[in-house]
Design a protein around this motif. Structure first.
Motif, PDB file in Angstrom:
ATOM      1  N   ASP A 132       5.895  -9.522  -9.078  1.00  0.00           N
ATOM      2  CA  ASP A 132       7.108  -9.784  -9.863  1.00  0.00           C
ATOM      3  C   ASP A 132       6.806 -10.471 -11.186  1.00  0.00           C
ATOM      4  N   GLU A 133       5.722 -11.220 -11.259  1.00  0.00           N
ATOM      5  CA  GLU A 133       5.374 -11.971 -12.466  1.00  0.00           C
ATOM      6  C   GLU A 133       4.582 -11.146 -13.481  1.00  0.00           C
ATOM      7  N   LEU A 134       4.208  -9.921 -13.125  1.00  0.00           N
ATOM      8  CA  LEU A 134       3.351  -9.114 -13.997  1.00  0.00           C
ATOM      9  C   LEU A 134       4.083  -8.445 -15.157  1.00  0.00           C
ATOM     10  N   SER A 135       5.392  -8.255 -15.054  1.00  0.00           N
ATOM     11  CA  SER A 135       6.139  -7.507 -16.064  1.00  0.00           C
ATOM     12  C   SER A 135       5.954  -8.041 -17.481  1.00  0.00           C
ATOM     13  N   HIS A 136       6.093  -9.323 -17.644  1.00  0.00           N
ATOM     14  CA  HIS A 136       5.952  -9.951 -18.963  1.00  0.00           C
ATOM     15  C   HIS A 136       5.255 -11.291 -18.782  1.00  0.00           C
ATOM     16  N   GLY A 137       4.053 -11.279 -18.220  1.00  0.00           N
ATOM     17  CA  GLY A 137       3.367 -12.523 -17.900  1.00  0.00           C
ATOM     18  C   GLY A 137       2.459 -13.027 -19.001  1.00  0.00           C
ATOM     19  N   SER A 138       2.347 -14.329 -19.078  1.00  0.00           N
ATOM     20  CA  SER A 138       1.394 -14.988 -19.962  1.00  0.00           C
ATOM     21  C   SER A 138       0.809 -16.136 -19.147  1.00  0.00           C
ATOM     22  N   PHE A 139      -0.512 -16.096 -18.935  1.00  0.00           N
ATOM     23  CA  PHE A 139      -1.142 -17.048 -18.032  1.00  0.00           C
ATOM     24  C   PHE A 139      -2.376 -17.670 -18.686  1.00  0.00           C
ATOM     25  N   SER A 145      -8.325 -19.726 -22.081  1.00  0.00           N
ATOM     26  CA  SER A 145      -7.554 -18.895 -23.004  1.00  0.00           C
ATOM     27  C   SER A 145      -6.390 -18.234 -22.279  1.00  0.00           C
ATOM     28  N   LYS A 146      -5.497 -17.651 -23.064  1.00  0.00           N
ATOM     29  CA  LYS A 146      -4.342 -16.935 -22.503  1.00  0.00           C
ATOM     30  C   LYS A 146      -4.703 -15.492 -22.176  1.00  0.00           C
ATOM     31  N   LEU A 147      -4.055 -14.988 -21.150  1.00  0.00           N
ATOM     32  CA  LEU A 147      -4.163 -13.602 -20.706  1.00  0.00           C
ATOM     33  C   LEU A 147      -2.726 -13.130 -20.514  1.00  0.00           C
ATOM     34  N   THR A 148      -2.413 -11.905 -20.894  1.00  0.00           N
ATOM     35  CA  THR A 148      -1.041 -11.410 -20.740  1.00  0.00           C
ATOM     36  C   THR A 148      -1.003 -10.184 -19.836  1.00  0.00           C
ATOM     37  N   THR A 149       0.128  -9.997 -19.194  1.00  0.00           N
ATOM     38  CA  THR A 149       0.347  -8.808 -18.366  1.00  0.00           C
ATOM     39  C   THR A 149       1.683  -8.191 -18.779  1.00  0.00           C
ATOM     40  N   SER A 150       1.764  -6.879 -18.632  1.00  0.00           N
ATOM     41  CA  SER A 150       3.004  -6.178 -18.968  1.00  0.00           C
ATOM     42  C   SER A 150       3.103  -4.919 -18.119  1.00  0.00           C
ATOM     43  N   GLY A 151       4.321  -4.379 -18.036  1.00  0.00           N
ATOM     44  CA  GLY A 151       4.534  -3.149 -17.288  1.00  0.00           C
ATOM     45  C   GLY A 151       5.712  -3.276 -16.355  1.00  0.00           C
ATOM     46  N   SER A 152       5.837  -2.297 -15.460  1.00  0.00           N
ATOM     47  CA  SER A 152       6.922  -2.315 -14.479  1.00  0.00           C
ATOM     48  C   SER A 152       6.563  -1.395 -13.320  1.00  0.00           C
ATOM     49  N   GLY A 153       7.344  -1.546 -12.241  1.00  0.00           N
ATOM     50  CA  GLY A 153       7.130  -0.703 -11.064  1.00  0.00           C
ATOM     51  C   GLY A 153       5.753  -0.935 -10.478  1.00  0.00           C
ATOM     52  N   THR A 154       4.879   0.052 -10.604  1.00  0.00           N
ATOM     53  CA  THR A 154       3.492  -0.078 -10.133  1.00  0.00           C
ATOM     54  C   THR A 154       2.508   0.195 -11.270  1.00  0.00           C
TER      55      THR A 154
END
Length: 188
Positions: A132-139, A145-154
């Motif tokens: 659920d946190e992968l759609s628009h994540g910033s970690f 350093s920062k790493l980002t995730t994006s997407g939806s569904g699978t």
């Protein structure tokens, strides 16, 4: 009298049915995140049944497609560090991801333990990330350093480049997302 009751029942049933269809359409449009493992590469990742009881290094070693990552973690002397952490997420480059790195870059990286440790810890986040946190994540990574995730569904990307090919693999102290590229931390 029967006709009146039937007509009344039909008048109540139609809006209820339409409301139900609207809810179903809304649920499909929301594209919920997966709850188990997901991704186009999961069938190719031969899975050990009980990795949920294994620390992250042992769990990763159960997957032949992660052998280069495990070898690099041992070489960087990170296996003990990673295994001692709790509730982490590893964006694990597959062996195919390592094959995309040029031979000279890989040789150079493997010879420089400090740089190898920096690159590998950039793939680790000090919290368990759910789908659920992968759609628009910033970690923030363990490297800092920062790493980002994006997407939806699978269908998810890391830093807009690496695709998650098999995600949400559970280990005793980690969640593993297998990716198709080796991530590079931003230059300092």
């Amino acid at each position: 009298m029967r006709t009146a009751k039937a007509t009344a029942a039909a008048l109540v049933a139609v809006p209820l049915a339409l409301g139900g269809m609207a809810q179903q359409a809304q649920a499909r449009a929301a594209s919920p995140s997966p709850s188990g493992t997901f991704g186009p590469g999961c069938p190719a990742v031969s899975q050990k049944i009980d990795t949920v009881k294994d620390k992250v290094t042992e769990a990763a070693a159960a997957y032949p497609q992660l052998s280069q990552l495990v070898s690099a973690a041992v070489r960087a002397r990170l296996n003990g560090t990673l295994d001692s952490k709790s509730h982490i997420t590893v964006f694990a480059p597959s062996d195919q991801a390592f094959q995309k790195v040029t031979a000279s870059q890989l040789t150079s990286l493997l010879k420089n333990q400090g740089q190898l440790k920096k690159v590998l810890t950039y793939h680790v986040v000090d919290k368990q990330i759910t789908p659920d946190e992968l759609s628009h994540g910033s970690f923030t990574t363990v490297e800092g350093s920062k790493l980002t995730t994006s997407g939806s569904g699978t269908d998810f990307k890391v830093n807009g480049k690496a695709s998650i090919v098999c995600g949400n693999i559970k280990a005793a102290n980690a969640t593993i997302y297998v990716i198709d590229a080796v991530l590079q931390p931003p230059s300092s």
